[in-house]
Design an enzyme around this catalytic site. Sequence first.
Site, PDB file in Angstrom:
ATOM      1  N   LYS A 120      25.032  67.934  33.895  1.00 52.46           N
ATOM      2  CA  LYS A 120      25.227  68.262  35.316  1.00 52.46           C
ATOM      3  C   LYS A 120      23.867  68.455  35.993  1.00 52.46           C
ATOM      4  CE  LYS A 120      29.795  70.262  34.570  1.00 52.46           C
ATOM      5  NZ  LYS A 120      30.679  71.416  34.398  1.00 52.46           N
ATOM      6  N   GLN A 177      29.968  77.662  34.027  1.00 50.18           N
ATOM      7  CA  GLN A 177      30.645  76.816  33.047  1.00 50.18           C
ATOM      8  C   GLN A 177      31.680  77.632  32.283  1.00 50.18           C
ATOM      9  OE1 GLN A 177      30.284  73.551  32.834  1.00 50.18           O
ATOM     10  NE2 GLN A 177      31.551  73.236  31.035  1.00 50.18           N
ATOM     11  N   ASP A 182      33.246  73.981  42.240  1.00 54.22           N
ATOM     12  CA  ASP A 182      34.292  73.694  41.253  1.00 54.22           C
ATOM     13  C   ASP A 182      35.688  73.723  41.886  1.00 54.22           C
ATOM     14  OD1 ASP A 182      33.723  73.082  38.574  1.00 54.22           O
ATOM     15  OD2 ASP A 182      33.047  75.127  38.145  1.00 54.22           O
TER      16      ASP A 182
HETATM   17  N1  GUN Z   1      34.755  73.636  31.593  1.00 56.92           N
HETATM   18  C1  GUN Z   1      35.412  72.476  31.403  1.00 56.92           C
HETATM   19  N2  GUN Z   1      35.511  71.771  32.557  1.00 56.92           N
HETATM   20  C2  GUN Z   1      34.903  72.526  33.494  1.00 56.92           C
HETATM   21  C3  GUN Z   1      34.684  72.333  34.890  1.00 56.92           C
HETATM   22  O1  GUN Z   1      35.074  71.332  35.509  1.00 56.92           O
HETATM   23  N3  GUN Z   1      34.008  73.327  35.513  1.00 56.92           N
HETATM   24  C4  GUN Z   1      33.585  74.463  34.862  1.00 56.92           C
HETATM   25  N4  GUN Z   1      32.948  75.384  35.564  1.00 56.92           N
HETATM   26  N5  GUN Z   1      33.779  74.653  33.584  1.00 56.92           N
HETATM   27  C5  GUN Z   1      34.441  73.698  32.901  1.00 56.92           C
END
Ligand code: GUN
Length: 285
Positions: free
Chosen positions: A53, A97, A120
């Site tokens: 990311k 995350q 998100d």
């Molecule tokens: N863990 C797995 N997928 C995601 C996501 O799309 N965003 C976040 N913050 N954590 C995750």
Amino acid sequence: MTARIIDGKTIAHEVRAEWKERADALKARGVTPGLAVIIVGEDPASKVYVANKVKACAELGLHSEHVVLSADTSEAMLLSKIAQLNADPKIHGILVQLPVPKHIDSEKVLNAIDPNKDVDGFHPMNVGALATGNMRFAPCTPYGSMKLLEKAGVPIEGKHAVVIGRSNIVGKPMALMLLQANATVTICTSKTVDLPKYTRDADILVVATGKAKMITGDMIKPGAAVIDVGINRMENGKLCGDVDFDSAKEVAGWITPVPGGVGPMTITMLVANTVQSAERTAGSK
Ligand code: GUN
């Protein structure tokens, strides 16, 4: 029939170029979109996702902050870091995350993120906005899956879409987005009795179960569009999806591969949400 492969890498590249243009336009106005990604603990898969990311942001010339906190970080400490980022004008998007370690209440954490920086789309305000058809931040994986359907030219309106999985990250928002696009939507779970009855009736089948290769070709309606959200590591070290690609591609009309399908789109849509957030902030100045 052999399905058309929906190439997530190529589409992600195309979509990223569109958002890079928008980011460049903002930068010309003196605003560099900024994303903060917080990771708590040492989960190896999460570390890879987070690194990717941050890398994607750098590639598009965005400002990014990678906040790495140890597994024993207290909830209060994490909340104070979020408060600091909420107040930071260089930051337009904040992502924690998931999963976070067990001693931290993830709901409290998600609620603490400024809804205007919630790239998100997990804050209850943004979940509510999506549910009422006034989407502000679409959760990245379903948003990317919708983009794949759109770019592949899959018809959605009036079609039967079946989503397997009801997570807050994928299943539920995916179902809402398909509904918003005028599909008739069924949500199935691990408890669904006679799952093949539903999957065989799906014009669009979205699979997010976390169970390797559980959807086989005989469970798919001929000509259907199959979006495989799963990423599973096999014993031989290779990745596979929740769909058995080899048998499914003989029946489906469209299918996403794993890797190279939904995965590259998730990060692309995170960049898109960050740029869009910066546009909103810049627009109001
Ligand atoms: N863990 C797995 N997928 C995601 C996501 O799309 N965003 C976040 N913050 N954590 C995750």
